[in-house]
Structures are given as structure tokens and as C-alpha cells.
Write a protein that holds these residues in place. Sequence first.
Motif, PDB file in Angstrom:
ATOM      1  N   ASP A 163      -2.277  12.311  44.144  1.00  0.00           N
ATOM      2  CA  ASP A 163      -2.231  11.248  45.147  1.00  0.00           C
ATOM      3  C   ASP A 163      -3.551  10.480  45.130  1.00  0.00           C
ATOM      4  N   SER A 164      -3.466   9.194  45.478  1.00  0.00           N
ATOM      5  CA  SER A 164      -4.646   8.329  45.513  1.00  0.00           C
ATOM      6  C   SER A 164      -5.086   8.083  46.950  1.00  0.00           C
ATOM      7  N   SER A 165      -6.388   7.935  47.136  1.00  0.00           N
ATOM      8  CA  SER A 165      -6.911   7.646  48.474  1.00  0.00           C
ATOM      9  C   SER A 165      -6.470   6.276  48.970  1.00  0.00           C
ATOM     10  N   THR A 179     -19.113   4.274  56.181  1.00  0.00           N
ATOM     11  CA  THR A 179     -17.933   3.397  56.172  1.00  0.00           C
ATOM     12  C   THR A 179     -16.752   4.154  56.784  1.00  0.00           C
ATOM     13  N   PRO A 180     -16.788   4.417  58.078  1.00  0.00           N
ATOM     14  CA  PRO A 180     -15.739   5.223  58.723  1.00  0.00           C
ATOM     15  C   PRO A 180     -14.337   4.697  58.424  1.00  0.00           C
ATOM     16  N   GLY A 181     -13.447   5.619  58.077  1.00  0.00           N
ATOM     17  CA  GLY A 181     -12.061   5.252  57.817  1.00  0.00           C
ATOM     18  C   GLY A 181     -11.772   4.849  56.381  1.00  0.00           C
ATOM     19  N   PHE A 182     -12.801   4.714  55.562  1.00  0.00           N
ATOM     20  CA  PHE A 182     -12.609   4.313  54.166  1.00  0.00           C
ATOM     21  C   PHE A 182     -12.493   5.577  53.312  1.00  0.00           C
ATOM     22  N   GLU A 183     -11.250   6.011  53.092  1.00  0.00           N
ATOM     23  CA  GLU A 183     -11.012   7.311  52.450  1.00  0.00           C
ATOM     24  C   GLU A 183     -11.473   7.348  51.000  1.00  0.00           C
ATOM     25  N   ARG A 242     -17.854  -4.075  54.308  1.00  0.00           N
ATOM     26  CA  ARG A 242     -16.497  -3.539  54.337  1.00  0.00           C
ATOM     27  C   ARG A 242     -15.631  -4.335  55.323  1.00  0.00           C
ATOM     28  N   ASN A 243     -16.184  -4.614  56.506  1.00  0.00           N
ATOM     29  CA  ASN A 243     -15.445  -5.387  57.509  1.00  0.00           C
ATOM     30  C   ASN A 243     -15.139  -6.792  56.995  1.00  0.00           C
TER      31      ASN A 243
END
Length: 402
Positions: free
Chosen positions: A176-178, A238-242, A274-275
Motif C-alpha cells: 500500500d502507498s501512503s 507536516t502534521p497529517g502528511f503520511e 505544504r499548505n
Amino acid sequence: MLKPLSLTVSLALCGAAVAEQQDDVLAHAKALTQQHILVDGHIDVPYRVNEQWVDVTQATEGGDFDYPRARQGGLNAPFMSIYVPAELDASAESTALAHKLIDSVEAIVGRAPDKFAIATSVADVEEQFKQGLISLPMGMENGSPVQGSLATLKAFYDRGIRYITLAHSQSNHISDSSYDLRRKWKGLSPFGKEMVREMNALGMMVDISHVSDAAFYQAVEISTAPVIASHSSLRSFTPGFERNMDDDMIKALAENGGVVMINFGSTFVDQVARNWRNQFSQARKPVEQQYGEDSEQAQGFEAQYREEKPFPFAGVAKVADHIDHVVKLVGIEHVGIGSDYDGVGDSLPQGLKDVASYPNLVAELLRRGYSDDDIAKLLGENLLRVWREVERVAAEHNSNKS
């Protein structure tokens, strides 16, 4: 009686002293990059020259890598990324492209054997460094070309592939990919688990950049050799960036003996960038849906958007912050450089725009108190240690078989 210096003169003298000190630090940084083996875990030259041929054995107008700039930056062991886009997954074309990109690396060496050499072992890198050659080890980004065949995996090993990034932007037959919300395997596929074991037996590093968290933990659990993240940064920034790694993953990687190689892309290292990327993607989506992702309209929209809202580039200090975080969390032995040059477009930070720029990062780390020994580990010793252990595990496996 001597008159006191004016404030203006005092400030000028102070500024000159600071500038001289900064010059001394940068000079020392440049010396370190020349004295030590500098490994970059991920540079996308093969795909770049496949898209538009350019002779990187000479100075080039565009791109992030060529021989003169590599020499200037002290880069002498860049892993050439054999990158196969996810849209080619499960097709014979993916395997054909991988072989074609390996051909292109061999062609670079063929054009300039006095400058470059293929490296398939730690011993190669070390010997070629002594000879003044730039080593070109290879890693495959996206395991799709393996096509579910251990024989094909061995064929790629025989051609020089020394790590495989198990998946890319979509889940494939291995992992699986992030980036993919569909978690078909809930980690690694049955073949993916078998492939990790076979990579250990062959002496290929397992690269967990791009895979889902579940796939990461399964790979670490299965692998009897250290694994790497060839070009990943840290999720705490980078919260939430898997796609980046969280602290628990970094700790697990370190316990496994592995190394995380920091990606330089601004959107990987800085939440502001990122945003911006997320907002831009949302704004452009209607244009892409109407005209197509590569249409003139979509390109025109991007140009206008960037003019009105300039991209917020990160800087050298932000990349150093990621390195600091790993060091504080698990120690200097588990961090390296995986710039993603020629792979992250125009998002590279100020001060790290191409392969001539590594001394800028080293200078920043020196100012933060890193020792020369620390720098040597970061530049290449950590990755070479992992690679050497992967070779040892494979040799032990083959010895037990016989």
C-alpha cells in the motif's frame, strides 16, 4: 587620549567580523564535503534524461544535477533513482521503462568513464572515491517492474539495483502507498512480504519511503537487515502528511538499525509550503477537470496563481531542523541525505537549489554545534553502514544455504 569609536564604525567592524566567521564556517563545510564520501539517497537524473536528453557529464542549463556541480558540492555517491510512474503499474511497460532507465545510467558512465562509475557495493563506492570517480549506485523507486516475480527481482539485482522503494503514489502488487486511500493489503501484500525476505537474501536494501504506515511496520518486522527511507522527511513538521515519517516510525527504524534520509523539498520540510501546495491543488482542480492536468489552461492557471501568491520556499535552516529532530530522537547514526534533486520540481529550498549546495547545509549544521565526525556520519557513513550490514546479511544467508 583615544576617542571612542562611533556606533556606526563599531557596527561595521562587528558585521565584518561576523561575515569573516561565516566565510570560515562555509570554507570548512566545503572542505568536509570534499574529504568525505557524500551519499545522496535519491536523485532523479535517469527519469530527467529520459524525458529530455541532456548530457549530465557536462554542465547543463537546467536540472539540479550535472558533473561540475556535483564536484563543486562534494557529491560522490548519488543513488540514481530508477523511477517508474504509478500509472504504469501492472503493465509490461513498467518493466521495460525500468530497464531503459538503467541503460541511461550505464550510458552516462559510458560517456565519461573518467568521471563516473557504476557502484554495486560499498567496496565499489569506497574504491571509486579513492580514484576520484563519482559512484552511481542505483535504487528503484516503485517496485511495480518486479511484476510479482522473484526471478525478475534477481534480474534487477544483477543489473545493479541495490534498493527498491516498495510502492510509489498508488498501492501496487507489493505494498500500500501512503498517497493512496485504498489500502488493499492493509500493509504489504503476501508477495510483498516474500519479496522483503528475498531482498534480504539478495543484498538489496528495503526502502520504505512512500509506503503506508502499516506497510512500514510490517517491512521492519519482516526484514532481518536494516531498512532505509531513501527520501523522506518528518511528519512532526507536516502534521497529517503520511508520506513523511512520524516519531514512532523513526524510533522503530533506528531500533532496526536503519537510516532516514531527509528529503529537501519545501513541501516535505515546511508546513507553510505544504499548505500552499494543498490550496493550489484545490484551486486548480476545476481547471484540470475541464481541460486536463497537462493542458495549456492548467499551466496558465498555475503561472497566474504563482504570480499572485508566490510559493513560500523553505530555507536551509528548515532542512537542518529535520536533521536535528532525528538526532535528538534517536541519535546521529540514523539520519542521512535524500534530497530528491531532479524529482521535486521547483520546490527546493533557498540555499539548496542543486547538487552544488550541500556545503550550505553542512555549514548550518556546523553553526549548530555538529562535529566533523557527526558530519561524516550524516554525509555518507550512516548509509554505508546500513548497506554493509545488508551485504553481510545476504552473505550469511547464502552461506547457510550452501
